[in-house]
Motif scaffolding. Sequence first.
Motif, PDB file in Angstrom:
ATOM      1  N   THR A   1       0.839  -1.206   0.000  1.00 46.91           N
ATOM      2  CA  THR A   1       0.000   0.000   0.000  1.00 46.91           C
ATOM      3  C   THR A   1       0.874   1.257   0.000  1.00 46.91           C
ATOM      4  O   THR A   1       0.583   2.234  -0.704  1.00 46.91           O
ATOM      5  N   TYR A   2       1.947   1.232   0.793  1.00 44.32           N
ATOM      6  CA  TYR A   2       2.871   2.381   0.851  1.00 44.32           C
ATOM      7  C   TYR A   2       3.535   2.619  -0.509  1.00 44.32           C
ATOM      8  O   TYR A   2       3.685   3.773  -0.949  1.00 44.32           O
ATOM      9  N   ARG A   3       3.921   1.540  -1.191  1.00 46.39           N
ATOM     10  CA  ARG A   3       4.536   1.684  -2.510  1.00 46.39           C
ATOM     11  C   ARG A   3       3.524   2.214  -3.535  1.00 46.39           C
ATOM     12  O   ARG A   3       3.879   3.029  -4.393  1.00 46.39           O
ATOM     13  N   ALA A   4       2.279   1.747  -3.436  1.00 48.60           N
ATOM     14  CA  ALA A   4       1.227   2.262  -4.321  1.00 48.60           C
ATOM     15  C   ALA A   4       0.999   3.755  -4.046  1.00 48.60           C
ATOM     16  O   ALA A   4       0.793   4.542  -4.992  1.00 48.60           O
ATOM     17  N   TYR A   5       1.081   4.133  -2.778  1.00 46.46           N
ATOM     18  CA  TYR A   5       0.938   5.544  -2.401  1.00 46.46           C
ATOM     19  C   TYR A   5       2.051   6.383  -3.041  1.00 46.46           C
ATOM     20  O   TYR A   5       1.801   7.477  -3.577  1.00 46.46           O
ATOM     21  N   GLY A   6       3.284   5.850  -3.015  1.00 48.81           N
ATOM     22  CA  GLY A   6       4.421   6.554  -3.619  1.00 48.81           C
ATOM     23  C   GLY A   6       4.261   6.730  -5.127  1.00 48.81           C
ATOM     24  O   GLY A   6       4.571   7.793  -5.670  1.00 48.81           O
ATOM     25  N   ARG A   7       3.758   5.690  -5.774  1.00 49.96           N
ATOM     26  CA  ARG A   7       3.554   5.780  -7.227  1.00 49.96           C
ATOM     27  C   ARG A   7       2.500   6.830  -7.574  1.00 49.96           C
ATOM     28  O   ARG A   7       2.663   7.591  -8.534  1.00 49.96           O
ATOM     29  N   ARG A   8       1.435   6.869  -6.802  1.00 51.86           N
ATOM     30  CA  ARG A   8       0.376   7.852  -7.080  1.00 51.86           C
ATOM     31  C   ARG A   8       0.839   9.275  -6.755  1.00 51.86           C
ATOM     32  O   ARG A   8       0.392  10.235  -7.403  1.00 51.86           O
ATOM     33  N   GLN A   9       1.733   9.406  -5.794  1.00 51.38           N
ATOM     34  CA  GLN A   9       2.301  10.728  -5.515  1.00 51.38           C
ATOM     35  C   GLN A   9       3.099  11.234  -6.723  1.00 51.38           C
ATOM     36  O   GLN A   9       3.039  12.421  -7.067  1.00 51.38           O
ATOM     37  N   GLU A  10       3.844  10.324  -7.344  1.00 51.48           N
ATOM     38  CA  GLU A  10       4.596  10.683  -8.547  1.00 51.48           C
ATOM     39  C   GLU A  10       3.643  11.081  -9.674  1.00 51.48           C
ATOM     40  O   GLU A  10       3.897  12.054 -10.406  1.00 51.48           O
ATOM     41  N   ASP A  11       2.561  10.324  -9.820  1.00 53.54           N
ATOM     42  CA  ASP A  11       1.554  10.658 -10.845  1.00 53.54           C
ATOM     43  C   ASP A  11       0.978  12.050 -10.596  1.00 53.54           C
ATOM     44  O   ASP A  11       0.756  12.820 -11.541  1.00 53.54           O
ATOM     45  N   LEU A  12       0.721  12.351  -9.326  1.00 53.83           N
ATOM     46  CA  LEU A  12       0.159  13.659  -8.974  1.00 53.83           C
ATOM     47  C   LEU A  12       1.130  14.784  -9.337  1.00 53.83           C
ATOM     48  O   LEU A  12       0.729  15.814  -9.900  1.00 53.83           O
ATOM     49  N   THR A  13       2.405  14.574  -9.025  1.00 51.02           N
ATOM     50  CA  THR A  13       3.427  15.585  -9.329  1.00 51.02           C
ATOM     51  C   THR A  13       3.535  15.822 -10.839  1.00 51.02           C
ATOM     52  O   THR A  13       3.627  16.962 -11.303  1.00 51.02           O
ATOM     53  N   GLN A  14       3.535  14.728 -11.604  1.00 53.12           N
ATOM     54  CA  GLN A  14       3.628  14.850 -13.067  1.00 53.12           C
ATOM     55  C   GLN A  14       2.412  15.558 -13.650  1.00 53.12           C
ATOM     56  O   GLN A  14       2.530  16.408 -14.538  1.00 53.12           O
ATOM     57  N   ALA A  15       1.226  15.214 -13.153  1.00 53.52           N
ATOM     58  CA  ALA A  15       0.006  15.854 -13.637  1.00 53.52           C
ATOM     59  C   ALA A  15       0.006  17.340 -13.307  1.00 53.52           C
ATOM     60  O   ALA A  15      -0.419  18.182 -14.120  1.00 53.52           O
ATOM     61  N   GLU A  16       0.502  17.664 -12.108  1.00 52.67           N
ATOM     62  CA  GLU A  16       0.566  19.063 -11.689  1.00 52.67           C
ATOM     63  C   GLU A  16       1.473  19.872 -12.612  1.00 52.67           C
ATOM     64  O   GLU A  16       1.176  21.023 -12.970  1.00 52.67           O
ATOM     65  N   ALA A  17       2.582  19.235 -13.018  1.00 56.09           N
ATOM     66  CA  ALA A  17       3.533  19.916 -13.908  1.00 56.09           C
ATOM     67  C   ALA A  17       2.928  20.165 -15.288  1.00 56.09           C
ATOM     68  O   ALA A  17       3.294  21.131 -15.977  1.00 56.09           O
ATOM     69  N   LEU A  18       2.013  19.306 -15.718  1.00 56.49           N
ATOM     70  CA  LEU A  18       1.421  19.431 -17.058  1.00 56.49           C
ATOM     71  C   LEU A  18       0.221  20.371 -17.103  1.00 56.49           C
ATOM     72  O   LEU A  18      -0.299  20.659 -18.178  1.00 56.49           O
ATOM     73  N   LEU A  19      -0.227  20.836 -15.931  1.00 51.58           N
ATOM     74  CA  LEU A  19      -1.391  21.717 -15.908  1.00 51.58           C
ATOM     75  C   LEU A  19      -1.144  23.040 -16.647  1.00 51.58           C
ATOM     76  O   LEU A  19      -2.078  23.680 -17.133  1.00 51.58           O
ATOM     77  N   SER A  20       0.144  23.440 -16.752  1.00 57.72           N
ATOM     78  CA  SER A  20       0.475  24.693 -17.437  1.00 57.72           C
ATOM     79  C   SER A  20       0.620  24.522 -18.955  1.00 57.72           C
ATOM     80  O   SER A  20       0.777  25.502 -19.682  1.00 57.72           O
ATOM     81  N   ASP A  21       0.551  23.258 -19.398  1.00 57.19           N
ATOM     82  CA  ASP A  21       0.661  22.979 -20.841  1.00 57.19           C
ATOM     83  C   ASP A  21      -0.739  23.050 -21.453  1.00 57.19           C
ATOM     84  O   ASP A  21      -1.611  22.225 -21.137  1.00 57.19           O
TER      85      ASP A  21
END
Length: 353
Positions: free
Chosen positions: A47-67
């Motif tokens: 569960t902790y590893r899945a949490y880490g992966r989704r955190q990375e997804d969130l960061t990447q999505a946040e970076a693309l919001l300006s595109d």
Amino acid sequence: MQDKLRSLELHYQTLEARLTASETYADPALVAKLNKEQRELQPLIETYRAYGRRQEDLTQAEALLSDPDMKELAREEYAAAKEELAALEEKLKILLLPTDPNDDKSVIVEIRAGVGGEEAALFANSLYRMYSMYAESRGWRVEVANANETELGGMKEISFVIEGDGAYSRLKFESGVHRVQRVPETESGGRVHTSTVTVAVLPEMEEVDVQLNPADIEMQVFRSSGAGGQHINKTSSAVRLIHKPSGMVVECQQERSQFQNRDKAMRILASRLYEQEQEKRNDALTAERRSQVGSGMRNERIRTYNFPQGRLTDHRIGLTLYKLDAVMDGDLNDMIDALVTADQAERLKNQGN
């Protein structure tokens, strides 16, 4: 919480490394110990590893919001990742809750007819059948230690062991008063009667788990009663143990040998004494911090079985199910899952206080 999770992740990696080391396999006991620890930690780490992966997804999505070209897609991914992260965080909080050290143990179940005479005894037998069928559905083994039957097929009282990994974790919330409302088989007028049965669920303890002084225990032997054939009538194989300091009495007469009956009676005595000590500790807790679901006092009415309406109600969590026939045939998972969830919620609330 994050520091604790990172520490557990490092410990899990160490376990994985030790389990792949050739020198570990020279010690079977160590392998078994490490495997058990790994199995216990695995749901939390995954569960902790899945949490880490989704955190990375969130960061990447946040970076693309300006595109401008990716903004809409990124917004959807950001919202989905944020929602899943919240769910994973709640799951991690539950997985980090202290576990009951007895959860993996087998259990001793004691059922006694209460108010209602023969009808209560018949329902006690129905509950024994219900728990036996539930145990069978999970691949657990049931062994009767002592039974006091009535002429009409009821049980004044019955003690039995359910052997299986995690039996206590699933059945520990069954302790208390079970109330039945139905038309008794002995009632010719068709009137609904209310009767009660008490259930006690104890984690099975060995003599070594509880300090037992042999000088405190008086053992009596007697001839078994009830079904069992010629052997059971001719030999004094039944055993009665009297724990003199507490006045507690345990009988066991279902096995063919005196030794087997004594061994089983000692396990029941150890379990009862353990429960008695736990109740003293629970009574010392403040009312605010005592788990409403898991108090398990024998005089607490926990559930009503209403046969005319096919209704089962657990009064501790306010859950009503209209599947009484299935429940009496051992389909207890919906009720037990709800009790486990309610207990987790209660402990999370207490942890935050």
